[in-house]
Design a protein around this motif. Structure first.
Motif, short mmCIF file in Angstrom:
data_model
loop_
_atom_site.label_atom_id
_atom_site.label_comp_id
_atom_site.label_asym_id
_atom_site.label_seq_id
_atom_site.Cartn_x
_atom_site.Cartn_y
_atom_site.Cartn_z
N ASN A 44 0.81 -1.22 0.00
CA ASN A 44 0.00 0.00 0.00
C ASN A 44 0.84 1.27 0.00
OD1 ASN A 44 -2.34 -1.55 0.12
ND2 ASN A 44 -2.26 -1.63 2.36
N ASN A 45 2.04 1.18 0.54
CA ASN A 45 2.86 2.37 0.70
C ASN A 45 4.34 2.01 0.58
OD1 ASN A 45 3.56 4.99 1.21
ND2 ASN A 45 3.05 4.93 3.38
N PRO A 46 4.81 1.66 -0.61
CA PRO A 46 6.21 1.22 -0.73
C PRO A 46 7.20 2.36 -0.49
CG PRO A 46 5.22 1.44 -2.89
CD PRO A 46 4.12 1.68 -1.89
N VAL A 47 8.32 1.98 0.08
CA VAL A 47 9.43 2.92 0.25
C VAL A 47 10.16 2.96 -1.08
CG1 VAL A 47 11.58 3.37 1.49
CG2 VAL A 47 9.63 2.37 2.70
N THR A 48 10.33 4.15 -1.63
CA THR A 48 11.05 4.30 -2.90
C THR A 48 12.32 5.12 -2.73
OG1 THR A 48 9.72 6.23 -3.48
CG2 THR A 48 8.97 4.08 -4.30
#
Length: 186
Positions: A44-48
């Motif tokens: 839902n909220n990947p670290v990029t």
């Protein structure tokens, strides 16, 4: 043997110094991002993107206790992540993790900032010992919940992970965290 090299040196990635060198190096940010995405809710909220933060948290008062974190990273959306590697059980892991979280969380606001500026603070504890004697799972995550009905507190600002490497048996290519644990164990 080469002069200056000792045979009892620990070159395991679970060694504090080596762990810090691997995951705090700007050239290895992709490894830190992958590790974070394997632990956090990355669907839902990947670290990029991450920014390596100062690992020294000074005390608020003269005789207060400071903190030296292993790896501290801020994600592009403002989440602050402390990643700790711990080889030995010193009998204080629950308290230590909460203290580290509190010190990291409390330094997020300046004098005139609103509380709305606070962002999620996450402590990831990777352990070479078994902390939970009554649990078989190798990975346990905690948030604040209601004692009576188990509902989660409205705020998700606190998140604590405990990964007990010795409890993980076998690994799955579908679960990136098991691959990281296998790497750290071996």
């Amino acid at each position: 043997m080469e002069k200056g090299i000792e045979s009892n040196v620990d070159f395991s990635p679970t060694d504090d110094l080596l762990f810090k060198l691997i995951f705090s190096d700007k050239r290895c940010e992709h490894l830190l991002i992958h590790l974070l995405n394997s632990v956090l809710d990355s669907k839902n909220n990947p670290v990029t993107e991450v920014h390596i933060e100062n690992t020294e948290v000074v005390p608020d008062v003269f005789d207060g206790r400071g903190v030296r974190l292993d790896v501290c990273a801020k994600t592009e959306d403002g989440r602050l992540c402390d990643i700790e590697i711990q080889k030995a059980d010193k009998g204080n892991m629950f308290e230590r993790s909460l203290f580290y979280w509190a010190r990291l969380f409390s330094r997020r606001l300046n004098k005139n900032d609103s509380f709305g500026k606070l962002r999620q603070t996450i402590c990831i504890n990777i352990l070479e010992f078994n902390l939970f004697k009554d649990k078989d799972e190798y990975w346990n995550t905690y948030h604040i919940t209601n004692d009576r009905n188990g509902t989660r507190y409205k705020s998700d600002l606190l998140e604590l992970h405990f990964i007990e490497m010795g409890k993980m048996h076998g690994f799955s290519k579908d679960c990136p965290l098991t691959l990281w644990v296998e790497y750290l164990k071996n």
